[in-house]
Design an enzyme around this catalytic site. Structure first.
Site, PDB file in Angstrom:
ATOM      1  CB  SER A  13       1.741  46.470  13.350  1.00 50.89           C
ATOM      2  OG  SER A  13       1.586  46.155  14.698  1.00 50.89           O
ATOM      3  CG  ASP A  47      -5.666  45.448  14.802  1.00 45.77           C
ATOM      4  OD1 ASP A  47      -5.005  44.747  15.590  1.00 45.77           O
ATOM      5  OD2 ASP A  47      -5.193  45.897  13.751  1.00 45.77           O
ATOM      6  CG  HIS A  60      -2.321  43.139  13.838  1.00 47.02           C
ATOM      7  ND1 HIS A  60      -2.615  44.410  14.266  1.00 47.02           N
ATOM      8  CD2 HIS A  60      -0.962  43.067  13.802  1.00 47.02           C
ATOM      9  CE1 HIS A  60      -1.492  45.071  14.478  1.00 47.02           C
ATOM     10  NE2 HIS A  60      -0.479  44.280  14.201  1.00 47.02           N
TER      11      HIS A  60
END
Length: 516
Positions: free
Chosen positions: A233, A455, A483
């Protein structure tokens, strides 16, 4: 106001959520936790800049409190680095690290550094919880992570106490009228002022560019000729900045759930709003597919029931213990559960009980997201997230720009639409810079980028964009929900990623998982 950040669900947090699904009464239970403390004091000989002072870990946190016993083979330490790289004489800051030494079999490759996202997630606590999930990598790597500057043990940014944080996290996601808008603006401004009062000394030096410089010092201190790295991320942004600044020092880099650093605040908000709306719709379809969905017989009915519940909360929050579940906290709870398919059944149960007047489940999900412990203390995540985000951009949108973004975002998703991080950055007490938006890793070794089609927090289209900006990126597509791909449990992803990290096998262009 609702701001969505990116932190992949770890195996530990997902398992905890599923365990609590069996009994919502447990959502408010837990030991006293969240106490702040440093790692074990190092010896004087190990505190010179450039050396990591390793010692037993003494303050690892887990959901609900502080862990009692250390994990086998772990050690914690700190690395002293300049507070201001432009003026090294201006003082220093200590960066907290954690390490799990390689177990074998096989020849040790070196260290593998992790950043789990946020921005603002504690790498020390997360790796301590999730190290077992990386057992295959640990056979040949020392697993290492850290609290970036401004996070938890590394001079973590704090913005007032429990009362101030409760007020900030509880505000409604979207104001209904001018009076409510003014109240939200007042809360946000008060939050920014509290950040300056509590952490003003470090605020100008919190950000991705300085964190990338810290990583270069970590590489040297760990004794590695090249930096091997897994960024998830926001960690993909941090890794991309490092690769831009030190392309010749890039070893094996895996960037999972990639961000697109080039986006404006408006573009970022709209794309992420669409991502969460897509994930929410996927949750509804999954919920009703077998006729067991507790919140509605079909997707439209379920959505209508959720909307009605949120409208009721806007007028009258639900009492949960001595607190109130507001509309804003409920939206945060929904977003929190959308990060992983594993928590969707728990979301269905939490929503259904809230519709019947019991908000414990949603409050638990919201607290998990905001880092609120049962004793009322908070981790630094909700403070370090804006501190890093606002320093990483020169944008300071005015009221007209914020209203325009909010209006556009609400058209994309009435549930998740908002003005995004711009609301906070407009009141932020220190200036920002666009330096971290400049990505070009030309000359580096091949960098593996893996993006998921479902996602919510980092939409798929950001993957090809970051890959292009890097210039040395190789894109892998994960066709799945949630995610982050590596922690999803998909065997194809794990095979491709481990083959790259352990054996240096660069994926072929166009690689897709699961294998078709």
């Amino acid at each position: 106001m609702h701001v969505m950040r990116g932190i992949p669900a770890t195996a530990a947090t997902a398992a905890l959520s599923m365990a609590l699904a069996a009994t919502l009464a447990a959502c408010g239970a837990g030991e006293d936790g969240g106490r702040e403390g440093g790692t074990a004091a190092p010896s004087a000989a190990a505190t010179t800049p450039g050396a990591i002072a390793w010692a037993p870990c003494t303050d690892i946190k887990r959901p609900g409190g502080q862990r009692a016993t250390p994990e086998p083979g772990e050690e914690c330490g700190k690395l002293t680095v300049p507070l201001d790289y432009a003026d090294p004489a201006a003082g220093t800051i200590d960066i907290a690290l954690i390490r799990f030494k390689a177990t074998g079999p096989g020849e040790r490759i070196g260290s593998l550094l992790f950043n789990f996202g946020g921005p603002g997630a504690s790498g020390v606590d997360t790796l301590a919880q999730a190290a077992k999930a990386f057992g295959a990598l640990r056979t040949r790597y020392d697993l290492v992570s850290f609290d970036p500057r401004g996070v938890e043990r590394s001079s973590g940014v704090r913005c007032g106490g429990t009362a101030e944080m409760d007020e900030y996290t509880s505000v409604d996601s979207v104001p209904e009228d001018a009076a409510e808008r003014a109240e939200i603006e007042k809360v946000v401004e008060g939050f920014a002022d509290a950040c300056e009062q509590t952490s003003g000394k470090v605020l100008p030096y919190i950000g991705t560019v300085n964190a990338a410089e810290d990583m270069e010092r970590m590489r040297a201190a760990l004794g590695d000729a090249k930096l091997n790295y897994v960024g998830m991320s926001y960690g993909t942004h941090l890794g991309a900045v490092y690769a831009t600044r030190y392309p010749k020092n890039v070893g094996r880099f895996l960037l999972d759930a990639p961000m697109d650093p080039s986006l404006s605040m408006r573009e970022h908000t709209l794309a992420q709003t669409a991502g969460f709306q897509q994930a929410y719709e996927s949750f509804l379809k999954d919920c009703v597919k077998d006729g067991q969905c507790k919140i509605g017989a079909d997707a439209d009915a379920a959505d209508g029931n959720v909307t009605a519940m949120l409208e009721k909360l806007d007028d009258k929050p639900l009492a949960v213990g001595g607190r109130e579940l507001t509309q804003g906290l409920a939206v945060t709870a929904i977003a929190s559960a959308l990060y992983s398919e594993q928590t969707w059944p728990f979301l269905d149960q939490a929503l259904s009980t809230a519709m019947r007047g019991d908000g414990q489940g949603l409050m638990f999900l919201a607290d998990t997201y905001t880092g609120r412990e049962p004793d009322g203390s908070y981790s630094t995540i909700m403070s370090s997230f804006p501190a890093i985000s606002c320093v990483d951009t020169a944008e300071r949108p005015d009221e007209a720009e914020l209203l325009k973004t909010e209006k556009e975002a609400l058209k994309v998703s009435p549930l998740f639409g908002s003005a995004g991080m711009g609301s906070v950055c407009s009141s932020w007490p220190v200036a920002g810079s666009d330096e971290s938006k400049k990505i070009d890793a030309s000359g580096s070794a091949p960098i593996m980028v893996i993006a998921g089609t479902g996602d919510p927090a980092t939409p798929y289209e950001w993957g090809p964009k970051l890959t292009e900006q890097l210039g040395t990126g190789v894109l892998v597509t994960y066709k799945g929900e949630g995610h982050g791909a590596y922690m999803s449990g998909d065997e194809c992803v794990k095979q491709v990623a481990d083959g790259y990290l352990l054996d240096g096998e660069v994926p072929a262009e166009g690689t897709t998982c699961p294998k078709e």
